[in-house]
Write a protein that holds these residues in place. Structure first.
Motif, short mmCIF file in Angstrom:
data_model
loop_
_atom_site.label_atom_id
_atom_site.label_comp_id
_atom_site.label_asym_id
_atom_site.label_seq_id
_atom_site.Cartn_x
_atom_site.Cartn_y
_atom_site.Cartn_z
N GLN A 1 0.82 -1.21 0.00
CA GLN A 1 0.00 0.00 0.00
C GLN A 1 0.85 1.26 0.00
O GLN A 1 0.55 2.23 -0.71
CB GLN A 1 -0.93 -0.01 1.21
CG GLN A 1 -1.94 -1.15 1.19
CD GLN A 1 -2.80 -1.22 2.44
OE1 GLN A 1 -2.53 -0.53 3.41
NE2 GLN A 1 -3.83 -2.05 2.41
N GLN A 2 1.96 1.24 0.77
CA GLN A 2 2.85 2.41 0.82
C GLN A 2 3.49 2.68 -0.54
O GLN A 2 3.51 3.83 -1.01
CB GLN A 2 3.94 2.19 1.87
CG GLN A 2 3.45 2.27 3.30
CD GLN A 2 4.53 1.91 4.30
OE1 GLN A 2 5.52 1.25 3.95
NE2 GLN A 2 4.37 2.35 5.54
N ALA A 3 3.99 1.62 -1.18
CA ALA A 3 4.65 1.78 -2.48
C ALA A 3 3.68 2.29 -3.54
O ALA A 3 4.04 3.12 -4.38
CB ALA A 3 5.27 0.45 -2.90
N ALA A 4 2.44 1.77 -3.51
CA ALA A 4 1.43 2.21 -4.48
C ALA A 4 1.10 3.68 -4.29
O ALA A 4 0.96 4.44 -5.28
CB ALA A 4 0.17 1.35 -4.34
N SER A 5 1.01 4.13 -3.03
CA SER A 5 0.70 5.54 -2.75
C SER A 5 1.82 6.46 -3.23
O SER A 5 1.55 7.53 -3.79
CB SER A 5 0.48 5.73 -1.24
OG SER A 5 -0.61 4.95 -0.80
N VAL A 6 3.08 6.05 -3.02
CA VAL A 6 4.23 6.86 -3.45
C VAL A 6 4.25 6.98 -4.97
O VAL A 6 4.45 8.07 -5.52
CB VAL A 6 5.55 6.24 -2.93
CG1 VAL A 6 6.76 6.91 -3.58
CG2 VAL A 6 5.64 6.34 -1.42
N LEU A 7 4.01 5.84 -5.68
CA LEU A 7 4.05 5.88 -7.14
C LEU A 7 2.93 6.76 -7.70
O LEU A 7 3.12 7.47 -8.70
CB LEU A 7 3.94 4.46 -7.72
CG LEU A 7 4.06 4.38 -9.25
CD1 LEU A 7 5.46 4.75 -9.71
CD2 LEU A 7 3.69 2.99 -9.75
N ALA A 8 1.75 6.71 -7.08
CA ALA A 8 0.62 7.53 -7.55
C ALA A 8 0.96 9.02 -7.49
O ALA A 8 0.47 9.81 -8.32
CB ALA A 8 -0.62 7.22 -6.73
N LYS A 9 1.79 9.41 -6.53
CA LYS A 9 2.21 10.80 -6.41
C LYS A 9 3.35 11.14 -7.38
O LYS A 9 3.43 12.26 -7.90
CB LYS A 9 2.65 11.10 -4.98
CG LYS A 9 1.53 11.02 -3.95
CD LYS A 9 2.09 11.21 -2.54
CE LYS A 9 0.97 11.02 -1.51
NZ LYS A 9 1.51 11.10 -0.13
N ASP A 10 4.25 10.17 -7.60
CA ASP A 10 5.47 10.43 -8.39
C ASP A 10 5.28 10.30 -9.89
O ASP A 10 6.06 10.87 -10.66
CB ASP A 10 6.58 9.45 -7.97
CG ASP A 10 7.12 9.76 -6.58
OD1 ASP A 10 6.69 10.78 -6.01
OD2 ASP A 10 7.96 9.00 -6.08
N ALA A 11 4.31 9.53 -10.35
CA ALA A 11 4.21 9.22 -11.78
C ALA A 11 2.81 9.48 -12.30
O ALA A 11 1.83 9.44 -11.56
CB ALA A 11 4.60 7.76 -12.02
N ARG A 12 2.73 9.74 -13.60
CA ARG A 12 1.45 9.89 -14.29
C ARG A 12 1.47 8.98 -15.51
O ARG A 12 2.44 8.95 -16.27
CB ARG A 12 1.24 11.34 -14.73
CG ARG A 12 1.02 12.32 -13.58
CD ARG A 12 -0.31 12.07 -12.89
NE ARG A 12 -0.52 13.00 -11.77
CZ ARG A 12 -0.14 12.74 -10.53
NH1 ARG A 12 0.49 11.62 -10.24
NH2 ARG A 12 -0.40 13.62 -9.56
N PHE A 13 0.39 8.24 -15.72
CA PHE A 13 0.33 7.28 -16.82
C PHE A 13 -0.66 7.76 -17.87
O PHE A 13 -1.72 8.31 -17.54
CB PHE A 13 -0.09 5.90 -16.29
CG PHE A 13 0.88 5.32 -15.31
CD1 PHE A 13 2.04 4.70 -15.75
CD2 PHE A 13 0.66 5.44 -13.94
CE1 PHE A 13 2.95 4.18 -14.83
CE2 PHE A 13 1.55 4.92 -13.03
CZ PHE A 13 2.71 4.29 -13.48
#
Length: 953
Positions: free
Chosen positions: A273-285
């Motif tokens: 859950q932590q890794a998914a939250s960080v990626l959602a903030k750092d990247a745009r698809f």
């Protein structure tokens, strides 16, 4: 007819074409070792097709067993094969979880049985008692490399060896071996270097097994493997290193994904859950309009609010602690290609088949048993095997993110692989006991023969140092060492009376050993309960059960402690029945808390804890049933036996024995409806039966005929009555009682019954010295024949007092138990004359009446007032002497003068005369007395008719 099975494979790949001849045109045992994504599942389907081609129609008396290491894989195979083989008349049955008696009946008509090693082990421990296992003609083993696993590998190894024993035993029983249908083994594995050892293990006496090894270069989708090392200081913990990797994933995905789906494996559920939250903030698809619309629909359907928010960014997570419906939605979105990145735990690698173009292993350490440790090589290979989608890709990429110091290690791992070894020697004691119970092993020589049928024997000859043997030993020396290992484990079993050994090392199972094998109980659990005192309370038994080896897979997570502490102690909320001291800080305390919360109907507001509770109760049901049978052989453990019977029933009903929520046991009544019934005062089956059906529907907010259906189910529950009568045969040390169990509504139950055909009650009687006087199970089917069951029972005089406890405990229902105290009469009194009399009959009240107020008190325990006057008890046999009309019943009668001749026989005759001299009043007289007394209290004038004056017109 078989084309439908292979319709999704327009062509066979390299691995399938190489295996085709041996699988489809011979009956040889077969081992294939190939990378994930090579189509190994089709190998199983070819083997099934071969069996069907050879077996005459209508395919009776043949069974196929598919065995996989985890339930998720079994569920996936069940769904797939149900669709494929259903149209040609083959039925599939998924058999996972813990053993219940119904399983044998459920799989009786199944053609393909899909199961786990643990489940099949518990089944085959009884294979001589049923013919189902002997009908197996094809045994399919998926992920056979799991044999290396420390915790589960031994079970897989033993069940396969046992199936080989089944076959050889049938051959010995039937002189003509040609009449014994052959048992074929087909095993598949990920890439392992010693697949030949697996093949040697699965070979039979007639012909060696075929071993087919497929290299990575024959993989349908070419795999590129990348190992990235990141600096990590010695002072940095694994937790912190794992967190730093979260901020590097965006760059890895951008570099290697090629705008295609990526699967990221993380060490823990929280880490996912932590890794998914960080990626959602750092990247745009970049998502198309259609993808956004489909993701929006998926987001609207999921229950998890955090997951709902992440989905709109093209990111999601997936782990075993989620709601099943949420997992299915995420799997569907990822398979359809709508979801660019999915974060998951390593369990998915052997579970649901979700291939991706890019697989990332974020950190090579995972959290197991409270400590961080490296992934096994098998785990790593399984995870990177998810890279590559044959229907979409020609190439795929797997990236391993690890410490800089371990980068070289994983580079070498990806070029070669560790040798698969056995772990049976670490779990030999339980499995040896099971084989002794099955009579497969009867002495040390036969034990060594059994060892020769295992993978342990194959590997011990080739790598003796791994098993603690000297490297210079020859075959005879290694066999001698294996024999020593067997003897050590056999001595451990003998020391706890699980087997009996004679001077020449022949051994037989004891009843305790049979129970251990039958209920699939760990040796450490048996050792723990050998320390039992026999006076344990419910609280103490729950504490002991919480420490059992069967619950080792339950972990205490940091984020769960707050919820568990609230359940344990909270002044503002309802808490568990037996609170524990201090904070919840161990796995055992968590298990204890969850057991009590479930039994007390306390809401658990966490899906992961709900899952753990389900697992605890599946294992706990088996452990508590074993405990009742184990304690039944202990003659000085009445209290512990009674409490174990109650606890086993509590585990089955998921309610305390004195619970107000008895209605929760009825069909169509869940937690919310049960709460409504408790709030309305419907806390016993009797009250539910007496309430009006329409009123019940108003309480439950349901339409007719719902109330009638609930009342009908209660009406057809068994209703018991316990009658105790002392017979005129007693001495100083011995009395005899007649116990009668009546099924008061047995005529009503002839046509319809709410309880199952297997429902029974246990009659258990104990004395004041904690000795078990009587213990027997009585089936409802026996009571249904005549409506009652009667037994003469001899009661030896206890040292402490003449009081005995008589208990009738239902196997399946809370609210049907009867528990009664009784005082036996002996010829010579201890201090004062015993108040018990022969032919005394007591009608026991139900356990619920006992807990929530009984309308009439029992005579057995009432305060005797006549002693104050120096008198003796009179001989009137009034049911309740406190309310009857006899003055002597309250004050007693003058003591008799000493009788001439004080012989025991004279005393016996005098007692008979005194008890038979005054007969109880006939029922009609008692009724008249009662009516007369009531009439005295009523002012009859109020019933006189007085005409009112006429009203003026």
């Amino acid at each position: 007819q078989f084309r439908s099975i292979f319709k999704e494979f327009p062509y066979f790949n390299y691995a399938q074409s190489k295996a085709l001849d041996d699988l489809l045109y011979t009956d040889r045992n077969f081992v294939i070792c190939a990378p994930t994504g090579s189509g190994k599942t089709v190998m199983f389907e070819l083997a099934i097709t071969r069996l069907l081609m050879e077996a005459p129609l209508p395919w009776l008396n043949i069974k196929v067993v598919y065995m996989a290491p985890i339930k998720a894989l079994c569920s996936q195979r069940f769904g797939d094969w149900k669709e494929k083989f259903g149209p040609i008349g083959l039925s599939c049955k998924e058999l996972t979880g813990d053993t219940v008696m119904d399983d044998l009946f459920e799989i009786h008509h199944a053609d393909i049985i899909i199961t786990t090693p643990e489940k099949w082990d518990s089944m085959t421990r009884r294979w001589r008692d049923n013919s189902i296992v002997q009908l197996v003609r094809l045994f399919l083993i998926d992920e056979v490399h799991v044999i290396k696993d420390e915790s589960r590998g031994a079970t897989l190894e033993v069940v396969v060896s046992r199936m080989k024993t089944v076959q050889s035993s049938l051959c010995r029983l039937l002189e003509n071996h040609d009449t014994v249908p052959s048992l074929r083994f087909v095993a598949v594995s990920a890439t392992i270097p010693n697949a030949e050892d697996i093949a040697e293990w699965l070979s039979d006496s007639k012909m060696p097994a075929v071993c087919l090894k497929i290299n990575e270069d024959q993989r349908p989708v070419k795999l590129r493997k990348v190992v990235l090392g990141f600096p990590c200081s010695d002072s940095q913990t694994e937790f912190k290193f794992d967190l730093t990797l979260n901020y590097k994933i965006a760059n890895v995905i951008q570099t290697y994904s090629e705008q295609k789906p990526a699967l990221v494996f993380c060490a823990t559920r929280k880490g996912v859950q932590q890794a998914a939250s960080v990626l959602a903030k750092d990247a745009r698809f970049l998502l198309s309009v259609e993808q956004k619309q489909r993701l929006q629909r998926s987001a609207n359907s999921v229950k998890d609010s955090k997951l709902r928010d992440l989905l709109m960014y093209g990111v999601a997570y997936h782990h075993a602690g989620m709601e099943v419906s949420d997992r299915k939605i995420i799997e569907g979105a990822f398979t359809a290609g709508d979801l660019p990145v999915l974060f998951t735990t390593s369990t998915l690698a052997m579970g649901v088949n979700l291939p991706a173009h890019l697989v990332v292993i974020k950190s090579t350490m995972h959290y197991v048993g409270g400590v961080f440790q490296e992934y096994s090589e098998t785990d790593i290979l399984q995870m990177i095997g998810r890279a590559g989608r044959p229907q979409f890709d020609t190439t795929a990429t797997a990236v391993i993110m690890t410490r800089l110091s371990t980068r070289e290690k994983y580079m070498q791992m990806l070029t070669g692989a560790d040798i698969i070894e056995s772990s049976l020697h670490r779990h030999l004691v339980e499995h040896l006991n099971a084989e002794i119970v099955l009579h497969t092993v009867s002495d040390v020589t036969v034990a060594l023969e059994w060892i020769r049928s295992t993978f342990l024997y194959i590997r011990a000859l080739k790598n003796p140092t791994h098993y603690g043997f000297s490297s210079g030993l020859d075959k005879n020396g290694i066999e001698a060492k294996l024999q020593e290992l067997c003897l050590k484990n056999l001595n451990d079993l003998s020391s706890f009376d699980l087997i009996r050994m004679d001077e020449v090392n022949n051994f037989k199972p004891t009843e305790t050993g049979r129970l251990m094998a039958w209920y699939y109980i760990a040796f450490d659990t048996v050792k723990q309960f050998f320390t039992i005192k026999g006076t344990e309370t419910l609280n103490e038994l729950i504490t002991m059960i919480s420490n059992c080896t069967e619950f080792l897979d339950v972990k205490l997570r940091t984020n769960e402690k707050k919820i568990l502490n609230t359940l344990n102690k909270d002044k503002d909320k309802i808490t568990i029945r037996f609170p524990m001291e201090g904070k919840i800080k161990t796995r055992e305390m968590k298990i204890n808390c969850l057991i009590q919360a479930q039994l007390g109907c306390l809401p658990i507001q966490d899906f992961t804890l709900t899952q753990d509770t389900g697992r605890i109760f599946r294992n706990g049901l088996r452990v508590t049933r074993w405990l009742t049978d184990f304690l039944a052989s202990c003659k000085n453990s009445f209290t512990a036996l009674l409490n174990s019977l109650i606890l086993a029933k509590c585990f089955r009903c998921k309610l305390w024995e004195n619970s107000l929520h008895v209605s929760k046991q009825l069909e169509k009544i869940g937690v919310s409806l049960s709460n409504a019934m408790v709030n309305a005062g419907l806390t016993s089956f009797k009250k539910i039966e007496e309430i009006n059906a329409r009123e019940l529907e108003l309480i439950l907010n349901r339409h007719p005929p719902f109330g009638n259906q609930i009342k009908e189910s209660v009406l057809h529950l068994p209703k018991y009555e316990l009658v105790i009568e002392q017979l005129p045969k007693y001495s100083d040390t011995l009395a005899e009682i007649l116990v009668t169990i009546k099924l008061t509504n047995y005529e009503q139950l002839q046509t319809k019954r709410t309880a199952t055909d297997f429902h029974y009650v246990t009659l258990v009687i104990g004395d004041a010295d904690n000795k078990v006087i009587f213990n027997q199970k009585i089936m409802d089917s026996a009571l249904l024949k005549t409506g009652n069951w009667t037994k003469k029972i001899e009661v030896k005089r206890a040292l402490k007092s003449e009081d005995i406890s008589i208990n009738l405990i239902s196997s399946d229902y809370v609210g049907l138990d009867i528990q009664q105290a009784y005082t036996a009469f002996y010829l010579t009194p201890k201090a004062v004359i015993s108040k018990g009399v022969a032919n005394q009959k007591l009608k026991a009240e139900s356990s619920l009446d006992r807990y929530y107020g009984s309308p009439q008190g029992g005579r057995c325990k009432q305060e005797i007032t006549y002693k104050k006057y120096g008198n003796r008890e009179c001989n009137h046999r009034c049911k309740n002497k406190d309310v009857c009309g006899h003055e002597c019943c309250k004050t007693g009668v003058p003591a008799k003068s000493e009788m001439n001749g004080d012989s025991k026989f004279s005393l016996y005759l005098a007692d008979l005369r005194s008890r038979n001299s005054i007969l109880p009043e006939p029922p009609v007289k008692r009724l008249k007395m009662q009516m007369f007394n009531e009439a005295q209290k009523v002012a009859l004038k109020q019933f006189v008719f007085t005409p009112k004056p006429a009203l003026p017109r």
